[in-house]
Motif scaffolding. Structure first.
Motif, PDB file in Angstrom:
ATOM      1  N   GLU A 245       0.828  -1.199   0.000  1.00 63.06           N
ATOM      2  CA  GLU A 245       0.000   0.000   0.000  1.00 63.06           C
ATOM      3  C   GLU A 245       0.868   1.256   0.000  1.00 63.06           C
ATOM      4  O   GLU A 245       2.031   1.232   0.417  1.00 63.06           O
ATOM      5  CB  GLU A 245      -0.948   0.040   1.197  1.00 63.06           C
ATOM      6  CG  GLU A 245      -0.311   0.451   2.501  1.00 63.06           C
ATOM      7  CD  GLU A 245      -1.328   0.739   3.611  1.00 63.06           C
ATOM      8  OE1 GLU A 245      -2.542   0.627   3.356  1.00 63.06           O
ATOM      9  OE2 GLU A 245      -0.905   1.060   4.729  1.00 63.06           O
TER      10      GLU A 245
ATOM     11  N   ASN B  96       3.535   2.632  -8.425  1.00 61.46           N
ATOM     12  CA  ASN B  96       2.502   1.612  -8.621  1.00 61.46           C
ATOM     13  C   ASN B  96       3.107   0.243  -8.880  1.00 61.46           C
ATOM     14  O   ASN B  96       2.550  -0.788  -8.468  1.00 61.46           O
ATOM     15  CB  ASN B  96       1.583   2.021  -9.771  1.00 61.46           C
ATOM     16  CG  ASN B  96       0.601   3.112  -9.366  1.00 61.46           C
ATOM     17  OD1 ASN B  96       0.025   3.060  -8.282  1.00 61.46           O
ATOM     18  ND2 ASN B  96       0.415   4.113 -10.204  1.00 61.46           N
TER      19      ASN B  96
ATOM     20  N   LYS C  29       4.298  -1.033  -5.512  1.00 61.78           N
ATOM     21  CA  LYS C  29       3.128  -1.445  -4.732  1.00 61.78           C
ATOM     22  C   LYS C  29       2.649  -2.834  -5.158  1.00 61.78           C
ATOM     23  O   LYS C  29       2.319  -3.680  -4.313  1.00 61.78           O
ATOM     24  CB  LYS C  29       2.013  -0.407  -4.898  1.00 61.78           C
ATOM     25  CG  LYS C  29       0.797  -0.679  -4.037  1.00 61.78           C
ATOM     26  CD  LYS C  29      -0.133   0.520  -3.999  1.00 61.78           C
ATOM     27  CE  LYS C  29      -0.855   0.721  -5.320  1.00 61.78           C
ATOM     28  NZ  LYS C  29      -1.952   1.721  -5.202  1.00 61.78           N
TER      29      LYS C  29
ATOM     30  N   ASP D 203      -3.486   4.891  -1.195  1.00 57.05           N
ATOM     31  CA  ASP D 203      -4.552   4.011  -0.706  1.00 57.05           C
ATOM     32  C   ASP D 203      -5.149   4.532   0.602  1.00 57.05           C
ATOM     33  O   ASP D 203      -6.362   4.538   0.770  1.00 57.05           O
ATOM     34  CB  ASP D 203      -4.000   2.601  -0.469  1.00 57.05           C
ATOM     35  CG  ASP D 203      -3.408   2.003  -1.734  1.00 57.05           C
ATOM     36  OD1 ASP D 203      -4.158   1.812  -2.689  1.00 57.05           O
ATOM     37  OD2 ASP D 203      -2.183   1.750  -1.763  1.00 57.05           O
ATOM     38  N   ARG D 204      -4.271   4.937   1.538  1.00 57.37           N
ATOM     39  CA  ARG D 204      -4.738   5.421   2.833  1.00 57.37           C
ATOM     40  C   ARG D 204      -4.001   6.695   3.201  1.00 57.37           C
ATOM     41  O   ARG D 204      -2.964   7.025   2.630  1.00 57.37           O
ATOM     42  CB  ARG D 204      -4.506   4.370   3.940  1.00 57.37           C
ATOM     43  CG  ARG D 204      -5.384   3.152   3.856  1.00 57.37           C
ATOM     44  CD  ARG D 204      -5.318   2.294   5.128  1.00 57.37           C
ATOM     45  NE  ARG D 204      -3.946   2.071   5.555  1.00 57.37           N
ATOM     46  CZ  ARG D 204      -3.431   2.568   6.671  1.00 57.37           C
ATOM     47  NH1 ARG D 204      -4.162   3.335   7.479  1.00 57.37           N
ATOM     48  NH2 ARG D 204      -2.164   2.319   6.993  1.00 57.37           N
TER      49      ARG D 204
ATOM     50  N   LYS E  28      -9.083   5.292   4.715  1.00 61.13           N
ATOM     51  CA  LYS E  28      -8.928   5.151   3.273  1.00 61.13           C
ATOM     52  C   LYS E  28      -8.976   6.527   2.611  1.00 61.13           C
ATOM     53  O   LYS E  28      -9.810   7.370   2.973  1.00 61.13           O
ATOM     54  CB  LYS E  28     -10.041   4.264   2.704  1.00 61.13           C
ATOM     55  CG  LYS E  28      -9.974   2.812   3.150  1.00 61.13           C
ATOM     56  CD  LYS E  28     -11.102   2.014   2.518  1.00 61.13           C
ATOM     57  CE  LYS E  28     -11.037   0.542   2.931  1.00 61.13           C
ATOM     58  NZ  LYS E  28     -12.151  -0.244   2.317  1.00 61.13           N
TER      59      LYS E  28
END
Length: 280
Positions: free
Chosen positions: A32, A187, A190, A211-212, A226
């Motif tokens: 993440e 990305n 991740k 994501d968060r 989130k």
């Protein structure tokens, strides 16, 4: 829910005359990107310096990959635990090559001599795994734009087997094309299960990778959750502690007295007959 790779609970840190962190928490999961948000002075840098072993916490716990670390945790132990920071000011030796920077401090040696061939080979392989096949390991760092230098620093961290990356304002000095390449790399990392703490004041860019979020203010933990559950106004309100109805209010200020004046300035062919005034 993905495995928790970093857990910081009830962390506090004081310096003479100031409490930089007061009962702060942070949770980071495998695969993440977590945005660590807050105004300047919120305590973000202090928190990640504790995570990377630069500072020792006064109180609280730090757990990495399920192992609680003691208060003697230092930068060497952080590297061994798989933590790496990509600083806003890149820590590169501009006169050395890409390969030399990637292996700086842990050079490969055979028979008492540097094994340059193997270091170049491994550097090129690592760059290729990030999708940067066109970067020659023999290139001197000073010849590269900032975006490419940043990719080298990420490659160096990955060569150290880093699974937890902290990126401090990584897009602040990049062009739009370089930001797109950075996001592609993030990305990709991740998808490989790397956990990334992303610090940025450019809130509009977060939607492409985050994501968060974890939000701090005045050295305290405010909230987390989130990214999709927060509006932009909610992010800002949590960061500054009040509702923001206008991000860029226009202030009308009466003009003061004239403090500077230029008349008919000439300087070669580039500056001809220039006049202007400036007021308080």
């Amino acid at each position: 829910m993905e495995e928790v790779v970093v857990s910081m609970q009830h962390v506090s840190k004081s310096f003479p005359g100031v409490k930089a962190l007061d009962d702060v928490q942070l949770t980071l999961r495998k695969g993440e990107v977590m945005a660590l948000l807050g105004e300047n002075g919120a305590g973000k840098s202090t928190l990640v310096k504790i995570l990377s072993g630069v500072y020792k916490r006064d109180e609280g716990s730090l757990t990495i990959l399920g192992n609680e670390v003691d208060k003697d945790f230092n930068t060497k132990k952080a590297v061994e635990a798989g933590v790496a920071i990509i600083h806003q000011e890149l820590n590169m030796c501009q006169h050395l090559t890409v390969a030399e920077n990637i292996f700086l401090g842990r050079e490969l040696v055979v028979g008492g001599r540097l094994n340059n061939r193997e270091m170049k080979k491994r550097a090129k392989q690592q760059l290729g795994e990030l999708g940067i096949d066109n970067l020659d390991p023999d290139t001197t760092m000073s010849e590269l734009p900032v975006g490419r230098q940043q990719m080298v620093e990420i490659s160096k961290a990955l060569m150290l087997n880093a699974n937890i990356l902290v990126m401090d304002e990584p897009s602040s000095s990049l062009s739009n094309a370089e930001v797109e390449e950075l996001f592609r790399i993030i990305n990709r990392l991740k998808s490989e299960g790397k956990a990334i703490v992303y610090i940025s004041h450019r809130l509009q860019e977060l939607k492409h990778i985050v994501d968060r979020v974890t939000i701090m203010r005045d050295g305290k933990f405010i909230t987390d959750g989130k990214f999709e559950d927060f509006s932009m106004d909610q992010l800002i309100a949590n960061m500054v502690g009040r509702e923001i109805t206008n991000q860029f209010p226009r202030d009308v200020v009466p003009r003061g007295k004239k403090v500077f004046e230029v008349k008919n300035l000439n300087a070669g062919r580039m500056v001809q007959n220039i006049s202007f005034e400036a007021y308080a």
